[in-house]
Motif scaffolding. Structure first.
Motif, PDB file in Angstrom:
ATOM      1  N   THR A  52      -2.569  -6.113   5.345  1.00  0.00           N
ATOM      2  CA  THR A  52      -1.523  -7.191   5.338  1.00  0.00           C
ATOM      3  C   THR A  52      -1.487  -7.986   6.781  1.00  0.00           C
ATOM      4  O   THR A  52      -1.544  -8.883   7.116  1.00  0.00           O
ATOM      5  CB  THR A  52      -0.135  -6.733   4.972  1.00  0.00           C
ATOM      6  OG1 THR A  52      -0.362  -6.267   3.601  1.00  0.00           O
ATOM      7  CG2 THR A  52       0.488  -7.920   4.979  1.00  0.00           C
ATOM      8  N   ARG A  65       0.533 -13.169   2.374  1.00  0.00           N
ATOM      9  CA  ARG A  65       1.595 -13.080   1.248  1.00  0.00           C
ATOM     10  C   ARG A  65       0.520 -13.058  -0.221  1.00  0.00           C
ATOM     11  O   ARG A  65       0.862 -12.424  -1.111  1.00  0.00           O
ATOM     12  CB  ARG A  65       2.347 -14.337   0.928  1.00  0.00           C
ATOM     13  CG  ARG A  65       3.606 -13.774   1.939  1.00  0.00           C
ATOM     14  CD  ARG A  65       4.682 -15.134   1.444  1.00  0.00           C
ATOM     15  NE  ARG A  65       5.618 -15.072   2.990  1.00  0.00           N
ATOM     16  CZ  ARG A  65       5.345 -16.073   3.749  1.00  0.00           C
ATOM     17  NH1 ARG A  65       4.349 -16.821   3.784  1.00  0.00           N
ATOM     18  NH2 ARG A  65       6.086 -15.943   5.062  1.00  0.00           N
ATOM     19  N   TYR A  69       0.574 -10.441  -3.011  1.00  0.00           N
ATOM     20  CA  TYR A  69       0.758 -10.695  -4.403  1.00  0.00           C
ATOM     21  C   TYR A  69      -0.338 -10.157  -5.281  1.00  0.00           C
ATOM     22  O   TYR A  69      -0.144  -9.746  -6.553  1.00  0.00           O
ATOM     23  CB  TYR A  69       0.728 -12.255  -4.775  1.00  0.00           C
ATOM     24  CG  TYR A  69       2.060 -12.717  -4.107  1.00  0.00           C
ATOM     25  CD1 TYR A  69       3.355 -12.167  -4.080  1.00  0.00           C
ATOM     26  CD2 TYR A  69       2.014 -13.954  -3.378  1.00  0.00           C
ATOM     27  CE1 TYR A  69       4.487 -12.673  -3.745  1.00  0.00           C
ATOM     28  CE2 TYR A  69       3.182 -14.595  -3.011  1.00  0.00           C
ATOM     29  CZ  TYR A  69       4.328 -14.001  -2.893  1.00  0.00           C
ATOM     30  OH  TYR A  69       5.540 -14.487  -2.340  1.00  0.00           O
ATOM     31  N   LEU A 105       6.237  -7.818   1.571  1.00  0.00           N
ATOM     32  CA  LEU A 105       6.880  -9.159   2.196  1.00  0.00           C
ATOM     33  C   LEU A 105       7.600  -9.096   3.660  1.00  0.00           C
ATOM     34  O   LEU A 105       7.507 -10.113   4.282  1.00  0.00           O
ATOM     35  CB  LEU A 105       7.427 -10.040   0.998  1.00  0.00           C
ATOM     36  CG  LEU A 105       6.643 -10.201  -0.311  1.00  0.00           C
ATOM     37  CD1 LEU A 105       7.488 -10.675  -1.363  1.00  0.00           C
ATOM     38  CD2 LEU A 105       5.497 -11.335   0.091  1.00  0.00           C
TER      39      LEU A 105
END
Length: 186
Positions: A52, A65, A69, A105
């Motif tokens: 990430t 993001r 997901y 997140l």
């Protein structure tokens, strides 16, 4: 096309990490006292923050993001499949999904706010805070009110995540060097 390839590889990496971690969480580390409060999933999962953070660094928070997901969707699918196979319960599946989504997140948001700081601050601080949230959500939702010694498990899990946040700084830095050379300040 390099961006599309990189994002595809990041999604694939996230999927592999999520599937592996969901599977490995059922196996305790059995070397000495560590086996009492640590699973192999606790060691593999923190690598997801590296994925990430690298996407966030190179392509921005929106792309990061999207990778999150994809990992979340895979995690939900795997957790539901495991619950049908009775390898986990629906409560653990919900805890896992909620913890993953909230923590990842949050990591994206904190990393993005700290991206102009020294090279190590954004990945380490974002990873440490997100790991605390992940651990808190997962263990409290999955095991509160049960006979499982979840606070001990949570402390061991969080300690490993902090160590892994430090360890993941090395591949993060190497990726920065590879992408930008050694001629950057932060």
């Amino acid at each position: 096309m390099p961006q599309t390839r990189a994002l595809s590889l990041a999604v694939l990496a996230m999927i592999v990490i999520v599937v592996a971690s969901n599977y490995l969480v059922q196996f305790p580390v059995t070397s000495g006292a560590l086996g009492e409060f640590l699973t192999w999933g606790a060691i593999s999962y923190p690598v997801s923050f590296l994925v990430t953070d690298l996407i966030n660094r190179f392509f921005g928070p929106e792309k990061a993001r999207r990778v999150v997901y994809a990992g979340f969707a895979t995690g939900v699918a795997v957790s539901v499949a495991f619950s049908f196979l009775e390898l986990t319960t629906l409560r653990i599946a919900i805890a896992s999904g909620a913890a993953f989504l909230a923590a990842q997140l949050l990591d994206v948001t904190i990393f993005n706010r700290l991206r102009t700081q020294a090279w190590w601050q954004a990945p380490f601080i974002a990873g440490a805070i997100a790991s605390a949230v992940d651990t808190g959500i997962f263990f409290s939702v999955a095991f509160a009110g049960t006979d499982v010694p979840w606070t001990t498990l949570a402390l061991g899990d969080f300690a490993v995540k902090l160590v892994m946040a430090l360890v993941m700084l090395a591949p993060f830095r190497l990726a920065l060097w590879r992408a930008h050379g050694t001629q950057f300040a932060k």
